[in-house]
Motif scaffolding. Structure first.
Motif, PDB file in Angstrom:
ATOM      1  N   ASN A 265       0.862  -1.168   0.000  1.00 10.26           N
ATOM      2  CA  ASN A 265       0.000   0.000   0.000  1.00 10.26           C
ATOM      3  C   ASN A 265       0.903   1.223   0.000  1.00 10.26           C
ATOM      4  O   ASN A 265       2.123   1.107   0.170  1.00 10.26           O
ATOM      5  CB  ASN A 265      -0.999  -0.023   1.170  1.00 10.26           C
ATOM      6  CG  ASN A 265      -0.309   0.185   2.504  1.00 10.26           C
ATOM      7  OD1 ASN A 265       0.729   0.845   2.585  1.00 10.26           O
ATOM      8  ND2 ASN A 265      -0.881  -0.379   3.551  1.00 10.26           N
ATOM      9  N   GLU A 266       0.310   2.385  -0.167  1.00  9.40           N
ATOM     10  CA  GLU A 266       1.129   3.557  -0.413  1.00  9.40           C
ATOM     11  C   GLU A 266       2.174   3.843   0.681  1.00  9.40           C
ATOM     12  O   GLU A 266       3.343   4.082   0.408  1.00  9.40           O
ATOM     13  CB  GLU A 266       0.244   4.782  -0.620  1.00  9.40           C
ATOM     14  CG  GLU A 266       1.099   5.945  -1.001  1.00  9.40           C
ATOM     15  CD  GLU A 266       0.281   7.164  -1.327  1.00  9.40           C
ATOM     16  OE1 GLU A 266      -0.921   7.027  -1.594  1.00  9.40           O
ATOM     17  OE2 GLU A 266       0.880   8.249  -1.326  1.00  9.40           O
ATOM     18  N   ASN A 267       1.721   3.752   1.959  1.00  8.86           N
ATOM     19  CA  ASN A 267       2.649   4.059   3.055  1.00  8.86           C
ATOM     20  C   ASN A 267       3.809   3.088   3.091  1.00  8.86           C
ATOM     21  O   ASN A 267       4.956   3.471   3.270  1.00  8.86           O
ATOM     22  CB  ASN A 267       1.915   4.028   4.397  1.00  8.86           C
ATOM     23  CG  ASN A 267       0.945   5.190   4.490  1.00  8.86           C
ATOM     24  OD1 ASN A 267       1.132   6.197   3.792  1.00  8.86           O
ATOM     25  ND2 ASN A 267      -0.090   5.028   5.305  1.00  8.86           N
ATOM     26  N   ASP A 307       0.946   0.434 -11.153  1.00 14.38           N
ATOM     27  CA  ASP A 307       0.109   0.276  -9.966  1.00 14.38           C
ATOM     28  C   ASP A 307       0.434   1.274  -8.856  1.00 14.38           C
ATOM     29  O   ASP A 307      -0.087   1.147  -7.745  1.00 14.38           O
ATOM     30  CB  ASP A 307       0.263  -1.155  -9.408  1.00 14.38           C
ATOM     31  CG  ASP A 307      -0.299  -2.195 -10.350  1.00 14.38           C
ATOM     32  OD1 ASP A 307      -1.081  -1.804 -11.248  1.00 14.38           O
ATOM     33  OD2 ASP A 307       0.054  -3.383 -10.217  1.00 14.38           O
ATOM     34  N   THR A 308       1.295   2.270  -9.127  1.00 13.21           N
ATOM     35  CA  THR A 308       1.608   3.231  -8.059  1.00 13.21           C
ATOM     36  C   THR A 308       0.572   4.358  -8.035  1.00 13.21           C
ATOM     37  O   THR A 308       0.095   4.798  -9.087  1.00 13.21           O
ATOM     38  CB  THR A 308       3.015   3.853  -8.253  1.00 13.21           C
ATOM     39  OG1 THR A 308       3.170   4.171  -9.621  1.00 13.21           O
ATOM     40  CG2 THR A 308       4.105   2.936  -7.821  1.00 13.21           C
ATOM     41  N   SER A 309       0.287   4.817  -6.828  1.00 16.94           N
ATOM     42  CA  SER A 309      -0.747   5.860  -6.700  1.00 16.94           C
ATOM     43  C   SER A 309      -0.207   7.192  -7.225  1.00 16.94           C
ATOM     44  O   SER A 309       1.009   7.380  -7.363  1.00 16.94           O
ATOM     45  CB  SER A 309      -1.121   6.010  -5.231  1.00 16.94           C
ATOM     46  OG  SER A 309      -0.020   6.580  -4.551  1.00 16.94           O
TER      47      SER A 309
END
Ligand SMILES: Nc1ncnc2c1ncn2[C@@H]1O[C@H](COP(=O)(O)OP(=O)(O)OP(=O)(O)O)[C@@H](O)[C@H]1O
Ligand SMILES: [Mg+2]
Length: 519
Positions: A265-267, A307-309
């Motif tokens: 996930n992003e974090n 797939d990166t935000s």
């Protein structure tokens, strides 16, 4: 003569096995092979070699007589080696034999022969000769001998012609197998040598022009520090290309680190890439070095970059542009000398239009774009890849290298391979496991989806029941259509089908496809 001819493999050819049965049943003759020196092959040295012949059966119990006959067979087959075409000959013992030389190009590998019969036209003379000859060797068995001589198969001229034709089919089949084996290993050797010296891409196989184009791009860009975006469908080899770029660059002695952008996930991804300081978030018990820092001097491969935000893309952009980053929870700006490679199976340009991928990030990544072609667009690489995976399986499992037979290879080539090289790799491994100790891999073990696919190409073909019956039905259909199309030109059709003319004639008879029978 190649000394490493795998004679026992010939025994596994379906046509050889089937013709052995047919010849045994019709003529009571067992066909055998000898090598270029006249040594019997396919049966253990000095063993019983015509178990169907009544005299052979009697002689086997007598070492001397058997030895003489083996020596005789050896001598006559050596003579045959010089012959360019099939020949019928008479052994010293009075038996007739037919032998057909096995010739690959200009090399004689040996011959296939069927012996132990008598010609109708000289029946009486041959019988008395055999009686004299064998009678001398086995004086105690005079009575039994007469009865056995009466059982010796007697062949008329037409039957000898038929026997010769059948043995020729066996030889044709052996020659074509020998050719394809040597062609395949030649191709693989040539390819590995070429790739080995040119690029050192030891693990990459592919000789198609699409792959050649890709290799030369890789070669051109591997030594620069520019970002490269690698595109390609699932399992086409994007990661392999990224590794080739790294291991052929001046950075090769430093690390190659892969990060799967879709897996975090992003974090977590941020902390993974840039590191964090102790206490930056719950669970951050101590400082952690991020992958950018760990890859300093080397290459960082951003896999699944699509797939990166959006917000993560901003942070990535900063590293790409300035080479600087800040660990999570820190205020200290760090610098790293890292070459970034990225890969995706998504269409980033389309994502930019749709607003799900940053345009500036796209252009930053896409300085150089490499596209790995799908396997369906480079089918000529399939046999090479199959061989590559077969060899690797053999090496890893410490077993001899298996071969995929013609029919199985055709089906593998016909498949669309939506999962590309990875799917092919898995299929070959599966086939190797299922084939167990068999050296030859047949289509019986192919995955259902590959079998089904082939079947739908021939509507009306049965898709249930025994595989053998279905294959025969397909064979019959192909030959029937081919005969009509070529106007019964058997030589042309045999060439098209990749079998010998004699082989085709036999199949036409087997399926009762003569012109008068089907029209
Ligand atoms: N040209 C090739 N020669 C030999 N093996 C190959 C080749 N291309 C791919 N492979 C093998 O196929 C498998 C898939 O390759 P890789 O992981 O590089 O593909 P990918 O495009 O990154 O796949 P994904 O889309 O799943 O990320 C690997 O096991 C790899 O070794
Ligand atoms: Mg990948």
């Amino acid at each position: 003569m190649s000394d490493n001819t795998e004679w026992q493999d010939f025994e596994k050819l379906i046509v050889v096995r089937r013709l052995r049965e047919v010849i045994g049943k019709w003529f009571h003759i067992q066909i055998n092979f000898t090598d270029a020196k006249g040594f019997l092959r396919g049966v253990p040295e000095g063993k019983f070699f015509n178990p169907l012949n009544p005299i052979s059966q009697a002689i086997t119990n007598d070492d001397k007589g058997f030895g003489d006959c083996v020596a005789e067979a050896r001598k006559t087959t050596v003579d045959t080696m010089g012959a360019k075409s099939p020949r019928t000959y008479r052994c010293k013992s009075g038996f007739s034999a037919v032998s057909v030389p096995i010739k690959v190009g200009s090399r004689y590998l040996g011959c296939v022969f069927g012996d132990g019969f008598i010609l109708k036209e000289s029946e009486a003379e041959q019988k008395s000769r055999i009686e004299n000859y064998i009678g001398r060797l086995l004086p105690k068995q005079e009575k039994e001998l007469k009865a056995k001589i009466a059982e010796i198969p007697v062949l008329n001229e037409k039957e000898v012609g038929y026997l010769t034709e059948l043995i020729t089919i066996v030889v044709d089949e052996m020659v074509s197998m020998q050719k394809s084996v040597s062609d395949q290993s030649h191709k693989v050797n040539q390819l590995s040598a070429e790739l080995g010296t040119r690029f050192g891409f030891a693990n990459m196989v592919g000789k198609s022009s699409a792959m050649q184009g890709l290799y030369s791009l890789v070669e051109r860009v591997c030594d620069s520090d520019t970002t490269v975006l690698i595109n390609g469908a699932n399992g086409t080899g994007k990661e392999l290309i990224a590794k080739a770029l790294h291991y052929n660059s001046k950075r090769k002695k430093s690390k190659f680190i892969t990060v799967n952008c879709g897996a975090f996930n992003e974090n977590l991804l941020e902390s993974e890439l840039f590191g964090h300081v102790k206490g930056a978030f719950t669970g951050a018990a101590k400082d952690k070095v991020g992958l950018f820092e760990a890859a300093d001097g080397g290459t960082l491969f951003l896999d699944e970059v699509g797939d990166t935000s959006m917000s993560m893309q901003v942070k990535l952009l900063r590293v790409l542009q300035e080479g600087t980053f800040t660990p999570v929870g820190s205020t200290q700006v760090k610098k790293a000398n890292v070459r970034v490679l990225a890969a995706t199976n998504k269409n980033l340009e389309k994502m930019v239009q749709e607003g799900t991928f940053r345009e500036d990030m796209f252009y930053r990544l896409n300085v150089i774009n490499l596209v790995v072609p799908s396997l369906k667009d480079r089918k000529e690489d399939i046999p090479l890849l199959i061989n590559h995976f077969l060899e690797r399986y053999a090496k890893n499992s410490n077993k001899p290298v298996k071969v995929v037979n013609k029919d199985c290879m055709t089906r593998l080539m016909d498949h669309e391979w939506p999962g590309n090289v990875r799917e092919l790799e898995n299929e070959v491994e599966r086939l190797c496991v299922l084939a167990g100790d068999d050296k030859e891999i047949t289509s019986d073990f192919l995955s259902g989806r590959i079998q089904e696919k082939t079947n739908t190409q021939y509507p009306g073909l049965r898709v249930h029941g025994r595989l053998k019956d279905a294959l025969e039905q397909l064979e019959k259909q192909l030959i029937r259509e081919g005969l009509e199309r070529t106007g019964w030109n058997k030589s042309r059709l045999a060439k098209e089908l990749g079998i010998s003319r004699a082989g085709l004639i036999m199949k036409v008879e087997k399926y009762a496809l003569e012109k008068r029978k089907i029209s």
